[in-house]
Design a protein around this motif. Structure first.
Motif, PDB file in Angstrom:
ATOM      1  N   LEU A  38     -14.815  -7.179  28.802  1.00 12.27           N
ATOM      2  CA  LEU A  38     -15.367  -7.819  29.995  1.00 12.27           C
ATOM      3  C   LEU A  38     -14.369  -7.808  31.141  1.00 12.27           C
ATOM      4  O   LEU A  38     -14.747  -7.663  32.308  1.00 12.27           O
ATOM      5  CB  LEU A  38     -15.775  -9.261  29.673  1.00 12.27           C
ATOM      6  N   LEU A  39     -13.096  -7.953  30.824  1.00 14.01           N
ATOM      7  CA  LEU A  39     -12.071  -7.905  31.872  1.00 14.01           C
ATOM      8  C   LEU A  39     -11.954  -6.512  32.486  1.00 14.01           C
ATOM      9  O   LEU A  39     -11.520  -6.378  33.631  1.00 14.01           O
ATOM     10  CB  LEU A  39     -10.719  -8.326  31.302  1.00 14.01           C
ATOM     11  N   CYS A  40     -12.320  -5.484  31.735  1.00 11.43           N
ATOM     12  CA  CYS A  40     -12.092  -4.104  32.183  1.00 11.43           C
ATOM     13  C   CYS A  40     -13.347  -3.424  32.709  1.00 11.43           C
ATOM     14  O   CYS A  40     -13.270  -2.254  33.121  1.00 11.43           O
ATOM     15  CB  CYS A  40     -11.515  -3.273  31.030  1.00 11.43           C
ATOM     16  N   THR A  41     -14.496  -4.082  32.693  1.00 10.11           N
ATOM     17  CA  THR A  41     -15.740  -3.455  33.129  1.00 10.11           C
ATOM     18  C   THR A  41     -16.450  -4.331  34.153  1.00 10.11           C
ATOM     19  O   THR A  41     -16.180  -5.525  34.266  1.00 10.11           O
ATOM     20  CB  THR A  41     -16.685  -3.209  31.940  1.00 10.11           C
ATOM     21  N   GLU A  42     -17.364  -3.713  34.865  1.00  4.16           N
ATOM     22  CA  GLU A  42     -18.143  -4.412  35.890  1.00  4.16           C
ATOM     23  C   GLU A  42     -19.383  -3.563  36.196  1.00  4.16           C
ATOM     24  O   GLU A  42     -19.293  -2.342  36.256  1.00  4.16           O
ATOM     25  CB  GLU A  42     -17.300  -4.598  37.160  1.00  4.16           C
ATOM     26  N   PRO A  43     -20.557  -4.177  36.356  1.00  2.00           N
ATOM     27  CA  PRO A  43     -21.729  -3.375  36.703  1.00  2.00           C
ATOM     28  C   PRO A  43     -21.709  -2.974  38.170  1.00  2.00           C
ATOM     29  O   PRO A  43     -21.144  -3.701  39.004  1.00  2.00           O
ATOM     30  CB  PRO A  43     -22.895  -4.332  36.414  1.00  2.00           C
ATOM     31  N   PRO A  44     -22.291  -1.838  38.512  1.00  2.00           N
ATOM     32  CA  PRO A  44     -22.455  -1.531  39.941  1.00  2.00           C
ATOM     33  C   PRO A  44     -23.380  -2.581  40.553  1.00  2.00           C
ATOM     34  O   PRO A  44     -24.364  -2.999  39.935  1.00  2.00           O
ATOM     35  CB  PRO A  44     -23.114  -0.143  39.931  1.00  2.00           C
ATOM     36  N   ARG A  45     -23.063  -3.020  41.757  1.00  2.00           N
ATOM     37  CA  ARG A  45     -23.829  -4.097  42.384  1.00  2.00           C
ATOM     38  C   ARG A  45     -24.225  -3.736  43.809  1.00  2.00           C
ATOM     39  O   ARG A  45     -23.580  -2.893  44.449  1.00  2.00           O
ATOM     40  CB  ARG A  45     -23.014  -5.403  42.402  1.00  2.00           C
ATOM     41  N   VAL A  46     -25.252  -4.418  44.263  1.00  4.05           N
ATOM     42  CA  VAL A  46     -25.684  -4.284  45.652  1.00  4.05           C
ATOM     43  C   VAL A  46     -25.888  -5.692  46.206  1.00  4.05           C
ATOM     44  O   VAL A  46     -26.333  -6.588  45.486  1.00  4.05           O
ATOM     45  CB  VAL A  46     -26.985  -3.460  45.752  1.00  4.05           C
ATOM     46  N   ALA A  47     -25.519  -5.887  47.451  1.00  8.12           N
ATOM     47  CA  ALA A  47     -25.656  -7.206  48.080  1.00  8.12           C
ATOM     48  C   ALA A  47     -27.094  -7.403  48.556  1.00  8.12           C
ATOM     49  O   ALA A  47     -27.711  -6.503  49.134  1.00  8.12           O
ATOM     50  CB  ALA A  47     -24.693  -7.345  49.245  1.00  8.12           C
TER      51      ALA A  47
ATOM     52  N   THR B  55     -26.169 -14.904  50.091  1.00  9.54           N
ATOM     53  CA  THR B  55     -25.929 -13.530  49.644  1.00  9.54           C
ATOM     54  C   THR B  55     -25.652 -13.499  48.147  1.00  9.54           C
ATOM     55  O   THR B  55     -24.802 -14.239  47.647  1.00  9.54           O
ATOM     56  CB  THR B  55     -24.741 -12.901  50.392  1.00  9.54           C
ATOM     57  N   TYR B  56     -26.388 -12.640  47.454  1.00  6.54           N
ATOM     58  CA  TYR B  56     -26.199 -12.434  46.018  1.00  6.54           C
ATOM     59  C   TYR B  56     -25.773 -10.982  45.777  1.00  6.54           C
ATOM     60  O   TYR B  56     -26.287 -10.069  46.434  1.00  6.54           O
ATOM     61  CB  TYR B  56     -27.484 -12.715  45.239  1.00  6.54           C
ATOM     62  N   HIS B  57     -24.865 -10.800  44.841  1.00  5.91           N
ATOM     63  CA  HIS B  57     -24.449  -9.461  44.442  1.00  5.91           C
ATOM     64  C   HIS B  57     -25.174  -9.134  43.139  1.00  5.91           C
ATOM     65  O   HIS B  57     -24.837  -9.653  42.071  1.00  5.91           O
ATOM     66  CB  HIS B  57     -22.934  -9.406  44.263  1.00  5.91           C
ATOM     67  N   VAL B  58     -26.185  -8.286  43.231  1.00  2.73           N
ATOM     68  CA  VAL B  58     -27.116  -8.046  42.128  1.00  2.73           C
ATOM     69  C   VAL B  58     -26.683  -6.803  41.353  1.00  2.73           C
ATOM     70  O   VAL B  58     -26.437  -5.744  41.937  1.00  2.73           O
ATOM     71  CB  VAL B  58     -28.553  -7.870  42.651  1.00  2.73           C
TER      72      VAL B  58
ATOM     73  N   THR C 292     -23.008 -14.966  43.264  1.00  2.00           N
ATOM     74  CA  THR C 292     -22.658 -15.223  44.660  1.00  2.00           C
ATOM     75  C   THR C 292     -21.193 -14.875  44.931  1.00  2.00           C
ATOM     76  O   THR C 292     -20.821 -14.619  46.071  1.00  2.00           O
ATOM     77  CB  THR C 292     -22.900 -16.704  45.005  1.00  2.00           C
ATOM     78  N   VAL C 293     -20.375 -14.886  43.879  1.00  2.00           N
ATOM     79  CA  VAL C 293     -18.957 -14.527  43.998  1.00  2.00           C
ATOM     80  C   VAL C 293     -18.648 -13.463  42.954  1.00  2.00           C
ATOM     81  O   VAL C 293     -19.001 -13.613  41.787  1.00  2.00           O
ATOM     82  CB  VAL C 293     -18.048 -15.758  43.783  1.00  2.00           C
ATOM     83  N   VAL C 294     -18.010 -12.379  43.367  1.00  3.15           N
ATOM     84  CA  VAL C 294     -17.617 -11.317  42.441  1.00  3.15           C
ATOM     85  C   VAL C 294     -16.107 -11.117  42.522  1.00  3.15           C
ATOM     86  O   VAL C 294     -15.452 -11.579  43.456  1.00  3.15           O
ATOM     87  CB  VAL C 294     -18.350  -9.994  42.748  1.00  3.15           C
ATOM     88  N   HIS C 295     -15.579 -10.423  41.539  1.00  2.00           N
ATOM     89  CA  HIS C 295     -14.126 -10.279  41.417  1.00  2.00           C
ATOM     90  C   HIS C 295     -13.613  -8.935  41.943  1.00  2.00           C
ATOM     91  O   HIS C 295     -12.467  -8.577  41.677  1.00  2.00           O
ATOM     92  CB  HIS C 295     -13.720 -10.446  39.963  1.00  2.00           C
ATOM     93  N   TYR C 296     -14.460  -8.207  42.665  1.00  2.00           N
ATOM     94  CA  TYR C 296     -14.060  -6.901  43.193  1.00  2.00           C
ATOM     95  C   TYR C 296     -14.392  -6.813  44.681  1.00  2.00           C
ATOM     96  O   TYR C 296     -15.388  -7.396  45.139  1.00  2.00           O
ATOM     97  CB  TYR C 296     -14.799  -5.761  42.468  1.00  2.00           C
ATOM     98  N   ARG C 297     -13.539  -6.079  45.401  1.00  2.00           N
ATOM     99  CA  ARG C 297     -13.857  -5.700  46.779  1.00  2.00           C
ATOM    100  C   ARG C 297     -14.327  -4.255  46.743  1.00  2.00           C
ATOM    101  O   ARG C 297     -13.638  -3.383  46.210  1.00  2.00           O
ATOM    102  CB  ARG C 297     -12.629  -5.836  47.681  1.00  2.00           C
TER     103      ARG C 297
END
Length: 464
Positions: free
Chosen positions: A276-285, A292-295, A171-176
């Protein structure tokens, strides 16, 4: 009378007569001194007699119970039930105590480090020992556990857990996330880290990644190198070959980033946390029940927008750069790389085909994909470009760009900046300064004329 008969007679007399009668008879017959009684039993015999008498009493008591078998059986069942119940209670108490001790130990361990970072990324978190000597040789900070990293970054351990925990649906992600248009068409997806994560990534960049020396063929995002230094080796060559790597950052996965940190000397635990600090999966809301979930759409990869991503690609691509440089040299070519832009140049035009085939094999072997529509083979008769600069003679801004820039500066000096802001830039003056400084960086000899024209443009008609 034989010996057996005598023995039987003796036993009979002993059985029928008391000790006092036997003693008097022995004294009468002269077998025992008169006036002396029987000697006391030895202590060992007395103890043995007491034990035997106690056993006899116990046997008599049991025999008395067995005289009523049903009562004896019921008593034995009660005894066994009470004993079993006592054993169960003791076992339960012992298990509860062990569970409390385990829970207390687990709580202590969990509060002191990262023990789980999410499904699919937590393997190896128990490997909490880094190679201190290898890290010291490279001048890298010595880190063994997550709390070491949190302390060095200057954040609390619980904040580090929050930044690194991997969730498929969050529900909360660390990227805009936002999109910008590409010159070649389409859009580029940018993932810009929020302040808390950006702070941690900046520390990793400054304290670890900037201390890793990239290969000399890498010019992108390297201090002291630029698109000009990338283009210079290819000036004045008979043929220039340019390839783009497709989806460059998304092909660098969490496992490869973790492997890089591990190769530097970091243990699996800290390598996992850094990756983990340097990577992130592509997500869709996606919205479910009004929430709202960021999947996540795939594995964790390098985000385009993190300050650590360019330096990580340069470090991970060291093997690629060495292999392609060796291949280029064997064919009489020069090789450089600017991020995902690979350039080869040489004077042996006939070797271009063989070189390209070998390059594609190496790219596949390194887990990268060639962008099929962006490969160009540029010969001397036409315009040869490397990272946006013309290199037919020397690195230079294209004539079209220079003509356009001069025309804009001239018109702005006559009619004002707003008259030339046809694309609606919010800060057209800064945009114009950037274009001028870029042209001056590529060709310093044009600096005086261009900066003078820029000054006139910024002053506008009233300052002429």
């Amino acid at each position: 009378m034989n010996q057996d008969e005598k023995a039987r007679l003796y036993r009979r007399v002993r059985h029928l007569a008391s000790d006092s009668v036997v003693l008097r008879r022995m004294q009468t017959l002269g077998f025992w001194p008169k006036g002396e009684g029987l000697p006391p039993d030895p202590p060992e015999e007395a103890a043995e007699r007491a034990r035997i008498e106690a056993e006899l009493a116990d046997l008599r008591q049991k025999f008395a119970k067995v005289s009523d078998p049903e009562a004896a059986l019921a008593e034995e069942r009660r005894r066994r039930w009470e004993a079993s119940k006592a054993r169960r209670l003791e076992a339960k108490r012992r298990r509860a105590e062990e569970q409390r001790n385990r829970r207390a130990g687990w709580d202590q361990t969990r509060s002191a480090t990262v023990v789980h970072a999410g499904i699919g990324v937590s393997a190896g978190l128990q490997g909490r020992q880094s190679d201190s000597e290898a890290l010291r040789r490279r001048g890298l900070p010595i880190l063994h556990q997550a709390e070491d990293l949190a302390d060095r970054i200057g954040i609390e351990l619980k904040a580090l857990r929050w930044l690194t925990y991997h969730r498929r649906g969050a529900t909360v992600v660390h990227y805009r996330r936002y999109e910008i248009a590409k010159k070649s068409g389409g859009v580029r997806c940018i993932s810009a880290p929020k302040p808390a994560l950006a702070w941690a990534q900046r520390w990793i960049l400054d304290e670890i990644l900037r201390r890793l020396e990239p290969e000399p063929q890498a010019h992108g995002f390297v201090s002291g190198r630029s698109i000009v230094s990338n283009a210079e080796p290819h000036s004045g060559k008979a043929v220039v070959i340019n390839l783009d790597v497709k989806e460059f950052f998304p092909t660098i996965t969490f496992r490869r980033v973790k492997g890089l940190f591990g190769s530097l000397g970091y243990g699996e635990h800290i390598a996992t946390v850094l990756a983990l600090l340097c990577t992130e999966p592509p997500r869709v809301a996606a919205t479910l029940d009004g929430k709202t979930y960021h999947v996540a759409l795939g594995d964790r990869v390098l985000p385009q927008g993190a300050c650590t991503s360019p330096a990580l690609t340069n470090a991970i691509c060291r093997s690629l750069d060495r292999r392609l440089d060796g291949l280029a040299r064997r064919h009489g070519f020069t090789y450089t790389r600017y991020a995902d832009d690979l350039t080869f140049s040489g004077n042996r035009t006939a070797a271009s085909g063989r070189l390209l085939r070998s390059v594609r094999i190496i790219l596949v072997d390194e887990g990268l994909i060639e962008h099929p529509t962006k490969t160009r083979v540029m010969r001397r008769g036409g315009r040869q470009e490397v990272t946006g600069l013309t290199v037919n003679d020397r690195p230079a801004v294209s004539r079209e760009e220079l003509r356009t820039l001069r025309a804009i500066l001239h018109s702005a000096s006559r009619f004002g900046l707003d008259s030339q802001n046809r694309d609606g830039h919010p800060d057209f003056a800064s945009h114009l300064r950037g274009r001028v400084e870029f042209a001056c960086m590529v060709d310093p000899s044009r600096t005086p004329a261009l900066r003078e024209a820029l000054d006139r443009a910024l002053r506008g008609p009233s300052g002429s």
